[in-house]
Write a protein that holds these residues in place. Sequence first.
Motif, short mmCIF file in Angstrom:
data_model
loop_
_atom_site.label_atom_id
_atom_site.label_comp_id
_atom_site.label_asym_id
_atom_site.label_seq_id
_atom_site.Cartn_x
_atom_site.Cartn_y
_atom_site.Cartn_z
N PRO A 183 1.01 -1.04 0.15
CA PRO A 183 0.06 0.30 0.29
C PRO A 183 1.00 0.92 0.03
O PRO A 183 2.39 1.49 0.57
CB PRO A 183 -0.80 -0.32 1.45
N ASN A 184 0.86 2.68 -0.59
CA ASN A 184 0.79 3.40 -0.86
C ASN A 184 0.75 4.73 0.86
O ASN A 184 -0.27 4.95 1.15
CB ASN A 184 0.87 4.84 -1.58
N VAL A 185 1.45 4.27 1.93
CA VAL A 185 1.43 4.80 3.55
C VAL A 185 1.24 5.97 3.22
O VAL A 185 0.52 6.48 4.04
CB VAL A 185 2.07 4.00 4.44
N VAL A 186 1.99 7.03 2.19
CA VAL A 186 1.45 8.26 2.72
C VAL A 186 0.61 8.46 1.50
O VAL A 186 0.10 9.31 2.66
CB VAL A 186 2.94 8.80 1.02
N GLU A 187 0.18 8.40 1.22
CA GLU A 187 -1.36 8.22 0.38
C GLU A 187 -2.33 7.90 1.66
O GLU A 187 -3.33 8.99 1.15
CB GLU A 187 -1.74 7.88 -1.08
N LEU A 188 -2.26 7.16 2.20
CA LEU A 188 -3.79 6.45 3.21
C LEU A 188 -3.88 7.86 4.16
O LEU A 188 -3.91 7.99 4.33
CB LEU A 188 -3.15 5.17 4.29
N ARG A 189 -1.87 7.47 4.75
CA ARG A 189 -2.50 8.67 6.04
C ARG A 189 -2.92 10.30 5.11
O ARG A 189 -3.36 10.64 6.36
CB ARG A 189 -0.74 9.45 6.77
N ASN A 190 -2.62 11.02 4.03
CA ASN A 190 -3.21 11.79 3.55
C ASN A 190 -4.50 12.29 3.58
O ASN A 190 -5.34 13.02 4.05
CB ASN A 190 -2.25 12.00 2.62
#
Length: 604
Positions: free
Chosen positions: A583-590
Motif C-alpha cells: 500500500p501507498n502509506v503516504v497516500e493513506l495517511r494524507n
Amino acid sequence: MSTETVNKDILRGGQFLVKETKCEDIFTPEDFSEEQIMMKDAVTEFVDRELWPNKARFEKKDYAFTEEMMRKAAEMGFTGVAVPAEYEGLGMGFVSTMLVCDYISGTSGSFSTAYGAHTGIGTMPIVLYGTEEQKKKYVPKLATGEWFGAYCLTEPGAGSDANSGKTKAVLTEDGKHYLISGQKMWISNAGFANLFIVFARIEDDKNLTGFIVEYDKSNPNGISFGEEEHKLGIHSSSTRQVFFNETKVPVENMLSERGNGFKIALNVLNIGRIKLAAACLDAQRRTITEAVKYANERIQFKTPIVNFGAIKAKLANMATNAYVDEAASYRAAKNIEDRIAIRMAEGNSHQEAELKGVEEYAIECSILKVAVSEDVQITTDEGIQIFGGMGFSADTPMESAWRDARIARIYEGTNEINRLLSVGMLVKKAMKGHVDLLGPAMAVKDELMGIPSFDIPDYSELFAEEKEMIAKLKKVFLMVAGAAVQKYGPDLEQHQQLLLCAADILIEIYMAESAILRTEKLAKKEGEENIKPQISMAKLYLYNAVDVVNTKGKEGIASFTEGDEQRMMLMGLKRFTKYNNMPNVVELRNTIADKLSAENKYCF
C-alpha cells in the motif's frame, strides 16, 4: 435473548486466532442502538457541562470536587449502569456499560479513575460474588451513589504477585467476627469511600479471602489512612494507604467462600481490563480533536501546520489507533454480552453468566488493556508534539492528558503481566481443548515444508489481500508459538522475552482484524466511496502491524532456534509477512489527515 444472538456464530475466547470471523458477526460502534446513542449523548453532555470546563480544578488536587462530580454522575444514573434493576441499577447490557465507561472518561484521568474504581472493582465483586443478603444490603447504596466503594488488594510487598499479601484475618473466640490487620496501598477513592473490598489471609491459607468492610468516620473501627499520595498524574483521584488494626468484620461479610479471594481478584480484574480499554477511548478522541484544531489554527511559514506532511503523519496515526481501538473494544464487549445472554438462556444466574461470560474472553480483555493503554499514551505524546512548546505548558490540555495516560499501562495488571497472561491463557485453553492450536500449528509446519504457490490471487474485492495477510499473520503466531510449546512444554512460562514477542504478534492480529472487519461491515452499509478515510485507517494499521509481527517474529525465532530449523522459520516469516501489492502509506495517511482537517475534529 434475541434470535440474532442464537443464530450468530459466536467464537469462544481466543478462537479468533484459528477461525475466520465474518464482518456480519461482529458488533461495531456504528451498530449502537437508539437507546445507546441517547445514553452516549447524555454522558457526553454531562462531561461537556460538568467536567471539561473544570479541568483546572482536577489538576489542583481538588478531591472534594471529584467526590462532588461522582455524586452528580450518580444522580444521572451513571454509577448504576452495570447493576441489575432489582438492586436499584439500570441493568444495562455489557456493551452499554462499556459505552458509559468510554464517554465519561474523556476529560480527566482523575474522574475516570474514581468512576472506574467505584463502578468496577468497588461494586462488581459484591454484584458477582455476594450473597443475596449482601447484595440487598450494599449494592443499592453503591448503585445510587449514596455510598462509594474502594478495592484493597495491593500491599507494599504484593503488587503483581497479589496473592502474596500479608494482611491477616483472625476469627474471634466467639466465632462472630474476623479481626483484619494489615496495610494496603494505592487505594483509589480511599479518601471518600464508605465501603472497602478487602483481601486478607486466614491462618496459613494458600489463597486470600475477600471481605466487605464498612467505614464510618464517626466510628473508624481500627481503620486509618495515610496522606494523599503525590502522583505524576490523576491528581484529583484520591489515592491513599489504608491501615487496618484489628478491624472487626462480621463473619457474614466474608465475600464468597474462604480462600476464594484470589479468584475474585482475577475475575474482577478481567472486567477491569476491558473497561480500562474503554476508559482510554474518548481520551484519545478528545486529544485528537484538540490537536487537529490547533494544527488548523497554528500558522508557520505562512500556512497552517496541518498542511505539513510531518503533522499529517502524526494525526493520521493517532486517528488510526483510536479507530482500531474502538473496533476491537466493542467487538469484544459484544462477544461478552452475547455469551452472558446464552448462559442466562441456559439457566445460569446473572452472577454466574456474567462471570463466565467475561472469563471466556479473558485473553481479549488482556489484549485490549495493553493495546489501548499504549495507544492513549502515544496519542497524548504526539498531541504535545503537535502543540510544540505550548504542549509542554500546563495551560494547554495536552500536558495533563499525557500525565493522566501514563497510569493506564500500570493498573489492572501491568502491561508486561497482561502480555504474559494473554499467551499463557491461550496455551491453557489449547490444553483444555477449548481452542485447537495444535492442528493449525501442524498445518503451518507442513506448509513450511512444502513448495509455496507463486500464483497471484484475485484481489478485486475490498480487503481481499488484507484478509489474506491477516490469515498469514496468524500463521506466524502458530509457527512461533507452536515450535516454542513443542520445545519448552510447561517450562515455556520461564521464557518471558519469547512470550512477550508472541504476545505482541497476538495483539496485532486481533487489533488489525477488528479494524478490517469493522470497515468491511461499514463499507457494505455506506458504500466504499463514502468511507475512504476508514478504509485508509484499516489498511494503515495492518501495514504497521505487519512490521511489528515481522520484527517480533525474528526476535522470537532467533531466541530458541538455530541451524536449519531457524532458516526454515525465518523463510516462513518472510513469506507470511510479504505483501503482493504494497500500500501507498503516504497516500493513506494524507487521506485520513485531510478528512480530520476538513472536519476540524476526530470524526470517525
